[in-house]
Design a protein around this motif. Structure first.
Motif, PDB file in Angstrom:
ATOM      1  N   ALA A 193      80.636  15.238  52.436  1.00  0.00           N
ATOM      2  CA  ALA A 193      80.945  13.806  52.485  1.00  0.00           C
ATOM      3  C   ALA A 193      82.438  13.525  52.411  1.00  0.00           C
ATOM      4  O   ALA A 193      82.852  12.405  52.104  1.00  0.00           O
ATOM      5  CB  ALA A 193      80.200  13.032  51.391  1.00  0.00           C
ATOM      6  N   ARG A 194      83.283  14.523  52.705  1.00  0.00           N
ATOM      7  CA  ARG A 194      84.726  14.313  52.753  1.00  0.00           C
ATOM      8  C   ARG A 194      85.098  13.603  54.052  1.00  0.00           C
ATOM      9  O   ARG A 194      84.645  13.978  55.139  1.00  0.00           O
ATOM     10  CB  ARG A 194      85.474  15.646  52.650  1.00  0.00           C
ATOM     11  CG  ARG A 194      85.334  16.321  51.305  1.00  0.00           C
ATOM     12  CD  ARG A 194      86.111  17.632  51.251  1.00  0.00           C
ATOM     13  NE  ARG A 194      85.585  18.618  52.204  1.00  0.00           N
ATOM     14  CZ  ARG A 194      86.066  19.849  52.321  1.00  0.00           C
ATOM     15  NH1 ARG A 194      87.095  20.243  51.568  1.00  0.00           N
ATOM     16  NH2 ARG A 194      85.528  20.687  53.198  1.00  0.00           N
ATOM     17  N   VAL A 195      85.925  12.588  53.954  1.00  0.00           N
ATOM     18  CA  VAL A 195      86.352  11.811  55.125  1.00  0.00           C
ATOM     19  C   VAL A 195      87.275  12.649  56.009  1.00  0.00           C
ATOM     20  O   VAL A 195      88.127  13.400  55.512  1.00  0.00           O
ATOM     21  CB  VAL A 195      87.064  10.516  54.669  1.00  0.00           C
ATOM     22  CG1 VAL A 195      87.646   9.769  55.856  1.00  0.00           C
ATOM     23  CG2 VAL A 195      86.079   9.628  53.894  1.00  0.00           C
ATOM     24  N   LEU A 196      87.107  12.490  57.313  1.00  0.00           N
ATOM     25  CA  LEU A 196      87.896  13.256  58.271  1.00  0.00           C
ATOM     26  C   LEU A 196      89.024  12.415  58.876  1.00  0.00           C
ATOM     27  O   LEU A 196      88.871  11.214  59.104  1.00  0.00           O
ATOM     28  CB  LEU A 196      87.004  13.768  59.403  1.00  0.00           C
ATOM     29  CG  LEU A 196      85.782  14.608  59.010  1.00  0.00           C
ATOM     30  CD1 LEU A 196      85.016  15.027  60.258  1.00  0.00           C
ATOM     31  CD2 LEU A 196      86.191  15.808  58.171  1.00  0.00           C
ATOM     32  N   ARG A 197      90.128  13.085  59.114  1.00  0.00           N
ATOM     33  CA  ARG A 197      91.231  12.478  59.849  1.00  0.00           C
ATOM     34  C   ARG A 197      91.705  13.524  60.865  1.00  0.00           C
ATOM     35  O   ARG A 197      92.138  14.612  60.486  1.00  0.00           O
ATOM     36  CB  ARG A 197      92.380  12.078  58.925  1.00  0.00           C
ATOM     37  CG  ARG A 197      93.527  11.397  59.666  1.00  0.00           C
ATOM     38  CD  ARG A 197      94.511  10.713  58.741  1.00  0.00           C
ATOM     39  NE  ARG A 197      95.179  11.649  57.859  1.00  0.00           N
ATOM     40  CZ  ARG A 197      96.005  11.275  56.877  1.00  0.00           C
ATOM     41  NH1 ARG A 197      96.204   9.971  56.642  1.00  0.00           N
ATOM     42  NH2 ARG A 197      96.597  12.165  56.114  1.00  0.00           N
ATOM     43  N   GLY A 198      91.554  13.186  62.138  1.00  0.00           N
ATOM     44  CA  GLY A 198      91.872  14.167  63.170  1.00  0.00           C
ATOM     45  C   GLY A 198      90.968  15.379  63.094  1.00  0.00           C
ATOM     46  O   GLY A 198      91.372  16.487  63.460  1.00  0.00           O
ATOM     47  N   GLY A 199      89.737  15.178  62.610  1.00  0.00           N
ATOM     48  CA  GLY A 199      88.773  16.258  62.506  1.00  0.00           C
ATOM     49  C   GLY A 199      88.911  17.112  61.272  1.00  0.00           C
ATOM     50  O   GLY A 199      88.123  18.046  61.070  1.00  0.00           O
ATOM     51  N   LEU A 206      90.234  14.943  54.601  1.00  0.00           N
ATOM     52  CA  LEU A 206      91.365  14.421  53.836  1.00  0.00           C
ATOM     53  C   LEU A 206      91.115  14.771  52.368  1.00  0.00           C
ATOM     54  O   LEU A 206      90.124  14.324  51.782  1.00  0.00           O
ATOM     55  CB  LEU A 206      91.459  12.907  54.012  1.00  0.00           C
ATOM     56  CG  LEU A 206      92.769  12.230  53.621  1.00  0.00           C
ATOM     57  CD1 LEU A 206      93.875  12.647  54.576  1.00  0.00           C
ATOM     58  CD2 LEU A 206      92.603  10.714  53.645  1.00  0.00           C
ATOM     59  N   PRO A 207      91.958  15.559  51.729  1.00  0.00           N
ATOM     60  CA  PRO A 207      91.687  16.026  50.359  1.00  0.00           C
ATOM     61  C   PRO A 207      91.485  14.875  49.376  1.00  0.00           C
ATOM     62  O   PRO A 207      92.342  14.009  49.219  1.00  0.00           O
ATOM     63  CB  PRO A 207      92.945  16.836  50.009  1.00  0.00           C
ATOM     64  CG  PRO A 207      93.496  17.275  51.330  1.00  0.00           C
ATOM     65  CD  PRO A 207      93.220  16.129  52.267  1.00  0.00           C
ATOM     66  N   GLY A 208      90.321  14.871  48.745  1.00  0.00           N
ATOM     67  CA  GLY A 208      90.047  13.900  47.688  1.00  0.00           C
ATOM     68  C   GLY A 208      89.455  12.584  48.149  1.00  0.00           C
ATOM     69  O   GLY A 208      89.159  11.735  47.311  1.00  0.00           O
ATOM     70  N   PHE A 253      75.447  11.571  46.436  1.00  0.00           N
ATOM     71  CA  PHE A 253      75.208  12.753  45.605  1.00  0.00           C
ATOM     72  C   PHE A 253      76.133  13.897  46.003  1.00  0.00           C
ATOM     73  O   PHE A 253      76.782  14.529  45.160  1.00  0.00           O
ATOM     74  CB  PHE A 253      73.745  13.155  45.740  1.00  0.00           C
ATOM     75  CG  PHE A 253      73.360  14.413  45.021  1.00  0.00           C
ATOM     76  CD1 PHE A 253      73.494  14.528  43.645  1.00  0.00           C
ATOM     77  CD2 PHE A 253      72.834  15.496  45.719  1.00  0.00           C
ATOM     78  CE1 PHE A 253      73.126  15.689  42.974  1.00  0.00           C
ATOM     79  CE2 PHE A 253      72.462  16.660  45.067  1.00  0.00           C
ATOM     80  CZ  PHE A 253      72.605  16.755  43.699  1.00  0.00           C
ATOM     81  N   LEU A 254      76.243  14.152  47.311  1.00  0.00           N
ATOM     82  CA  LEU A 254      77.125  15.222  47.790  1.00  0.00           C
ATOM     83  C   LEU A 254      78.580  14.925  47.456  1.00  0.00           C
ATOM     84  O   LEU A 254      79.329  15.811  47.031  1.00  0.00           O
ATOM     85  CB  LEU A 254      76.954  15.394  49.300  1.00  0.00           C
ATOM     86  CG  LEU A 254      75.630  15.998  49.775  1.00  0.00           C
ATOM     87  CD1 LEU A 254      75.499  15.871  51.287  1.00  0.00           C
ATOM     88  CD2 LEU A 254      75.509  17.454  49.348  1.00  0.00           C
ATOM     89  N   ALA A 255      78.987  13.670  47.639  1.00  0.00           N
ATOM     90  CA  ALA A 255      80.370  13.285  47.362  1.00  0.00           C
ATOM     91  C   ALA A 255      80.695  13.418  45.882  1.00  0.00           C
ATOM     92  O   ALA A 255      81.736  13.971  45.500  1.00  0.00           O
ATOM     93  CB  ALA A 255      80.620  11.855  47.831  1.00  0.00           C
ATOM     94  N   GLY A 256      79.817  12.893  45.032  1.00  0.00           N
ATOM     95  CA  GLY A 256      80.083  12.953  43.594  1.00  0.00           C
ATOM     96  C   GLY A 256      80.142  14.366  43.071  1.00  0.00           C
ATOM     97  O   GLY A 256      80.999  14.706  42.245  1.00  0.00           O
ATOM     98  N   ARG A 257      79.257  15.198  43.579  1.00  0.00           N
ATOM     99  CA  ARG A 257      79.233  16.589  43.127  1.00  0.00           C
ATOM    100  C   ARG A 257      80.503  17.336  43.556  1.00  0.00           C
ATOM    101  O   ARG A 257      81.110  18.061  42.768  1.00  0.00           O
ATOM    102  CB  ARG A 257      77.983  17.276  43.693  1.00  0.00           C
ATOM    103  CG  ARG A 257      77.759  18.676  43.199  1.00  0.00           C
ATOM    104  CD  ARG A 257      76.370  19.164  43.549  1.00  0.00           C
ATOM    105  NE  ARG A 257      76.155  19.229  45.001  1.00  0.00           N
ATOM    106  CZ  ARG A 257      75.007  19.652  45.550  1.00  0.00           C
ATOM    107  NH1 ARG A 257      73.990  20.003  44.772  1.00  0.00           N
ATOM    108  NH2 ARG A 257      74.870  19.702  46.863  1.00  0.00           N
TER     109      ARG A 257
END
Length: 455
Positions: free
Chosen positions: A399-405, A408-410, A443-447
């Motif tokens: 569930a990490r957000v992507l930038r340019g594929g 983005l950390p955090g 759930f995936l993001a929080g973990r």
């Protein structure tokens, strides 16, 4: 030293799942919610609490054969292969663990729905709370959050910006109060659970023109906050034309008439007293079909047997209590109660009952019938509605957000803020897609954020 380990924006189902997962892992969490009415007005609270999951202990107890691979095949079939492949695999894989966690770690009383099947699901896999009410599910999650000392609910406070360092990693979240004052919280992880954009008429008109004329029936906070942040930070987005509609919102009461009415054998007729399609293709795509009829209205027609079967739904009880159900002992009375022409209504009933009895093929290709309708008959006036959007920020399997594929950390996204698993348009929506994307990605993001925020 961070002010907190994780900041979660939005206290609907996605935000609560993320906050609970991170806090249960020992992290300090700030859960910021923009609106004081969120307990009644979130999309999770307005749902029927259906969470699809395959390979669960509830299915095993009911001797239901299912698997994540089969679930994934159903998603691919319903979306014609257009569902985001990474998110679809992630959610079908984690879904069984998710419902276990909801029941065991969060105290959500779940059961498997086996009295009827939703369109597109090839097995009984929808898990729900006993009254099938999203409000009950949301309340259970809030109760679980209230029991965690390191989870701090801040209301009202809206996330308006995310600060990043020179590497692009999250370093702070900016919250704004209604009086305009702002607070910057140092943190290494931010979860965007701010919902979609269905409450913003301009964004709906731009991305979802086919449903722009429909009633919006969802959370008032769905204003596209994640999309606006995406524009500022250059984040990747996808499937912005995807949404969940519904073809049976009771009018003028504005209460959901559950599609279980259809799956138990009911059907919809327009002002001319005629059916206009195969209702079992799905309630989401049927929204525009209803809106295309004269006046954008239709009548859901069913009987006492179906009425009894639907009493398990809190939404249906609300429809009954609101006086939206018209009852009739015969078709002449039903025509009088609805204003439909009796001859056309009679012909439609006869055709539908013949198909339901196996005496003839349905002209629209419907094959799923629980049986013919018998008096006394019931009818509810309905319209097509937009419930929530299904496109948003692109994310990876954590569930990490992507930038340019690239992740983005955090920075994470869940629920309506993120891309879902419905492909494009309304036709790819399977029952429970929205809640699975909310709770599963949360759930995936929080973990994952718990691990990231501890570094």
């Amino acid at each position: 030293m961070s002010d907190c380990d994780v900041v979660v924006a939005g206290a609907g189902g996605a935000g609560l799942a993320a906050a609970l997962a991170a806090a249960q892992a020992g992290r300090t969490v700030v859960l910021a919610e923009a609106r004081e009415t969120f307990r009644q007005g979130s999309n999770t609270a307005m749902s029927t609490s259906m969470i699809p999951a395959a390979g669960t202990r509830w299915q095993a107890e009911a001797q239901v054969t299912d698997s994540p691979a089969r679930f994934l095949d159903d998603i691919r079939a319903k979306t014609h292969g257009q569902a985001d492949p990474v998110v679809a695999v992630a959610l079908t894989t984690v879904a069984a663990e998710l419902v276990d966690w909801l029941a065991d770690a969060c105290g959500v009383p779940l059961e498997l729905v086996t009295d009827f099947s939703y369109p597109g699901h090839s097995a009984y896999r929808c898990h729900s709370v006993p009254d099938r009410s999203g409000a009950s599910l949301h309340r259970a999650l809030l109760d679980a959050a209230a029991n965690l000392d390191d989870l701090h609910l801040v209301v009202p406070a809206r996330l308006v910006d995310v600060r990043t360092d020179e590497r692009g990693a999250v370093r702070a979240a900016v919250l704004q109060r209604p009086d305009g004052s702002r607070e910057e919280i140092d943190t290494a992880a931010v979860v965007l659970a701010t919902n979609g954009f269905a409450a913003d008429a301009d964004l709906v008109g731009r991305h979802l023109p086919e449903i722009a004329g429909g009633v919006y029936h969802g959370g008032e906070a769905s204003r596209g906050d994640a999309l606006h942040l995406a524009e500022r930070l250059g984040l990747d987005t996808g499937c912005l034309d995807a949404y969940q509609g519904h073809g049976s919102l009771a009018v003028p009461e504005s209460i959901l008439l559950t599609w279980a009415v259809v799956m138990h054998g009911g059907w919809l007729a327009d002002a001319a007293g005629r059916r206009f399609g195969d209702e079992t293709v799905g309630y989401s795509e049927y929204a525009v079909k209803v809106l295309a009829r004269p006046g954008g209205r239709a009548w859901a027609v069913y009987d006492q047997r179906i009425h009894q079967a639907c009493l398990a739904f809190k939404d249906y009880l609300d429809v009954v209590e609101a006086g939206a159900v018209r009852w009739a002992d015969d078709l002449a009375q039903l025509a009088a109660a609805t204003g439909l022409p009796v001859d056309a209504l009679t012909a439609t009933m006869n055709e539908a009952n013949a198909a339901a009895s196996g005496a003839g093929a349905d002209r629209f290709g419907r094959t799923t019938w629980a049986g013919p309708l018998r008096p006394p008959f019931a009818a509810v006036r309905v319209t097509g509605a937009l419930f929530h959007t299904q496109g948003g920020l692109l994310v990876d399997r954590h569930a990490r957000v992507l930038r340019g594929g690239t992740p983005l950390p955090g920075l994470y996204a869940a629920g309506g803020a993120a891309v879902g698993i419905s492909g494009h348009g309304a036709g790819g929506y399977l029952a429970g897609n929205g809640l699975l994307a909310a709770l599963g990605l949360g759930f995936l993001a929080g973990r994952h954020a718990a691990d990231h925020g501890s570094r």
